[in-house]
Scaffold this motif. Structure first.
Motif, PDB file in Angstrom:
ATOM      1  N   UNK A  44       5.439 -18.949  -7.539  1.00  0.00           N
ATOM      2  CA  UNK A  44       5.558 -16.987  -8.391  1.00  0.00           C
ATOM      3  C   UNK A  44       3.693 -16.193  -8.720  1.00  0.00           C
ATOM      4  N   UNK A  45       2.943 -17.170  -9.099  1.00  0.00           N
ATOM      5  CA  UNK A  45       1.535 -16.033  -9.640  1.00  0.00           C
ATOM      6  C   UNK A  45       1.163 -15.059  -7.748  1.00  0.00           C
ATOM      7  N   UNK A  46       1.233 -16.595  -7.327  1.00  0.00           N
ATOM      8  CA  UNK A  46       1.183 -15.655  -5.734  1.00  0.00           C
ATOM      9  C   UNK A  46       1.398 -15.028  -5.406  1.00  0.00           C
ATOM     10  N   UNK A  47       3.150 -15.080  -5.023  1.00  0.00           N
ATOM     11  CA  UNK A  47       3.848 -14.120  -5.098  1.00  0.00           C
ATOM     12  C   UNK A  47       3.510 -12.750  -6.016  1.00  0.00           C
ATOM     13  N   UNK A  48       2.739 -12.989  -6.736  1.00  0.00           N
ATOM     14  CA  UNK A  48       2.779 -11.165  -7.477  1.00  0.00           C
ATOM     15  C   UNK A  48       1.705 -10.862  -7.126  1.00  0.00           C
ATOM     16  N   UNK A  49       0.487 -11.414  -6.864  1.00  0.00           N
ATOM     17  CA  UNK A  49      -0.514 -11.203  -6.495  1.00  0.00           C
ATOM     18  C   UNK A  49      -0.552 -10.449  -4.769  1.00  0.00           C
ATOM     19  N   UNK A  50       0.707 -11.110  -4.379  1.00  0.00           N
ATOM     20  CA  UNK A  50       0.513 -10.658  -2.726  1.00  0.00           C
ATOM     21  C   UNK A  50       1.503  -9.681  -3.052  1.00  0.00           C
ATOM     22  N   UNK A  51       2.668  -9.218  -4.002  1.00  0.00           N
ATOM     23  CA  UNK A  51       3.243  -8.040  -4.035  1.00  0.00           C
ATOM     24  C   UNK A  51       2.491  -7.319  -4.100  1.00  0.00           C
ATOM     25  N   UNK A  52       1.888  -7.016  -5.326  1.00  0.00           N
ATOM     26  CA  UNK A  52       0.563  -5.810  -5.830  1.00  0.00           C
ATOM     27  C   UNK A  52      -0.300  -5.428  -4.290  1.00  0.00           C
ATOM     28  N   UNK A  53      -0.487  -5.952  -3.491  1.00  0.00           N
ATOM     29  CA  UNK A  53      -1.622  -5.807  -2.479  1.00  0.00           C
ATOM     30  C   UNK A  53      -1.012  -5.071  -1.494  1.00  0.00           C
ATOM     31  N   UNK A  54       0.200  -5.416  -1.439  1.00  0.00           N
ATOM     32  CA  UNK A  54       1.150  -4.631  -0.467  1.00  0.00           C
ATOM     33  C   UNK A  54       1.686  -3.908  -0.830  1.00  0.00           C
ATOM     34  N   UNK A  55       1.489  -3.464  -2.229  1.00  0.00           N
ATOM     35  CA  UNK A  55       2.011  -1.810  -2.227  1.00  0.00           C
ATOM     36  C   UNK A  55      -0.118  -1.468  -3.058  1.00  0.00           C
ATOM     37  N   UNK A  56      -0.414  -2.090  -2.632  1.00  0.00           N
ATOM     38  CA  UNK A  56      -1.816  -1.651  -2.954  1.00  0.00           C
ATOM     39  C   UNK A  56      -1.991  -0.979  -0.678  1.00  0.00           C
ATOM     40  N   UNK A  57      -1.528  -1.336  -0.041  1.00  0.00           N
ATOM     41  CA  UNK A  57      -1.781  -0.901   0.889  1.00  0.00           C
ATOM     42  C   UNK A  57      -1.069  -0.805   1.502  1.00  0.00           C
ATOM     43  N   UNK A  58       0.315   0.377   1.056  1.00  0.00           N
ATOM     44  CA  UNK A  58       1.577   1.175   1.220  1.00  0.00           C
ATOM     45  C   UNK A  58       2.171   0.232   2.447  1.00  0.00           C
ATOM     46  N   UNK A  59       2.689  -1.107   1.892  1.00  0.00           N
ATOM     47  CA  UNK A  59       3.340  -1.883   2.971  1.00  0.00           C
ATOM     48  C   UNK A  59       4.792  -2.183   2.119  1.00  0.00           C
ATOM     49  N   UNK A  60       4.991  -2.959   2.395  1.00  0.00           N
ATOM     50  CA  UNK A  60       6.560  -3.690   1.377  1.00  0.00           C
ATOM     51  C   UNK A  60       6.971  -4.202   1.641  1.00  0.00           C
ATOM     52  N   UNK A  61       7.754  -5.483   1.230  1.00  0.00           N
ATOM     53  CA  UNK A  61       8.367  -7.277   1.783  1.00  0.00           C
ATOM     54  C   UNK A  61       8.440  -7.043   2.627  1.00  0.00           C
ATOM     55  N   UNK A  62       9.023  -8.268   2.828  1.00  0.00           N
ATOM     56  CA  UNK A  62       9.868  -8.479   3.800  1.00  0.00           C
ATOM     57  C   UNK A  62      11.642  -8.338   4.028  1.00  0.00           C
ATOM     58  N   UNK A  63      11.900  -7.569   4.289  1.00  0.00           N
ATOM     59  CA  UNK A  63      13.253  -7.803   3.864  1.00  0.00           C
ATOM     60  C   UNK A  63      14.322  -8.242   3.709  1.00  0.00           C
ATOM     61  N   UNK A  64      14.173  -9.533   4.274  1.00  0.00           N
ATOM     62  CA  UNK A  64      14.908 -10.834   4.775  1.00  0.00           C
ATOM     63  C   UNK A  64      15.025 -11.843   3.609  1.00  0.00           C
ATOM     64  N   UNK A  65      14.130 -10.874   2.574  1.00  0.00           N
ATOM     65  CA  UNK A  65      13.724 -11.909   1.418  1.00  0.00           C
ATOM     66  C   UNK A  65      14.031 -12.883   0.824  1.00  0.00           C
ATOM     67  N   UNK A  66      15.201 -12.393   0.828  1.00  0.00           N
ATOM     68  CA  UNK A  66      16.611 -13.172  -0.388  1.00  0.00           C
ATOM     69  C   UNK A  66      17.577 -14.333   0.914  1.00  0.00           C
ATOM     70  N   UNK A  67      17.268 -14.073   1.821  1.00  0.00           N
ATOM     71  CA  UNK A  67      17.601 -15.286   3.116  1.00  0.00           C
ATOM     72  C   UNK A  67      16.436 -16.254   3.083  1.00  0.00           C
ATOM     73  N   UNK A  68      15.420 -15.387   3.148  1.00  0.00           N
ATOM     74  CA  UNK A  68      13.981 -16.484   3.172  1.00  0.00           C
ATOM     75  C   UNK A  68      14.414 -17.407   1.454  1.00  0.00           C
TER      76      UNK A  68
END
Ligand SMILES: [Fe+2]
Ligand SMILES: [Fe+2]
Length: 159
Positions: A39-63
């Motif tokens: 979950x920590x890793x997830x938070x770091x990746x999420x923050x970096x995605x935001x900084x890069x003006x990107x977004x997470x996968x729309x299928x994350x609930x499925x994953x």
């Protein structure tokens, strides 16, 4: 980075599923601890995605749902197999992270730092599983895991 983010969703869900069906309380604890660190890793990746003006996968609930189900099945197979599954997952994640690190532009220090720390943590998770008595998975299962993660990478890259 979206792939890494989805990977951490999967890892967290797998280990939560495995913790739910683990038999030995110590193994359950280890699984839960690994899941929490993902979950920590997830938070770091999420923050970096935001900084890069990107977004997470729309299928994350499925994953999340499919990984949790796979984790619960792995857990039900018994603690030795479940730990073996965790160890193999971490080995494959480590190899993927190394691959990504090799492809990163050297000036992207921030992503280097995040992926580098994740790689250290994933190695610790693999060692934990090894020390707790992980069985070595049969080669066809390892191949199937690697195929599944390839599908995830292709899909998460796009959607
Ligand atoms: Fe992770
Ligand atoms: Fe991990």
């Amino acid at each position: 980075m979206r792939i890494n983010h989805t990977g951490e969703i999967c890892a967290q869900a797998l280990y939560a599923g495995q913790a739910a069906t683990a038999r030995n309380p110590e193994v359950k604890d280890d699984m839960q601890k690994a899941s929490d660190e993902e979950i920590d890793h997830l938070a770091w990746c999420e923050q970096r995605l935001e900084e890069l003006d990107s977004r997470p996968s729309l299928l994350n609930p499925f994953w999340y749902a499919s990984s949790y189900a796979i984790g619960a099945i792995a857990g039900a197979a018994g603690d030795g197999w479940s730990l073996g599954f965790l160890k193999e997952t971490e080995n494959q994640v480590e190899a993927h992270l190394q691959d990504h690190l090799d492809q990163l532009p050297p000036e992207d220090a921030r992503t280097h730092a995040i992926l580098g720390q994740m790689k250290i943590d994933e190695a610790k998770h693999a060692d934990m599983a090894e020390d707790a008595g992980a069985f070595d998975l049969p080669a066809p299962i390892k191949d199937l895991m690697s195929l599944t993660s390839k599908v995830m990478k292709v899909v998460a890259y796009r959607i």
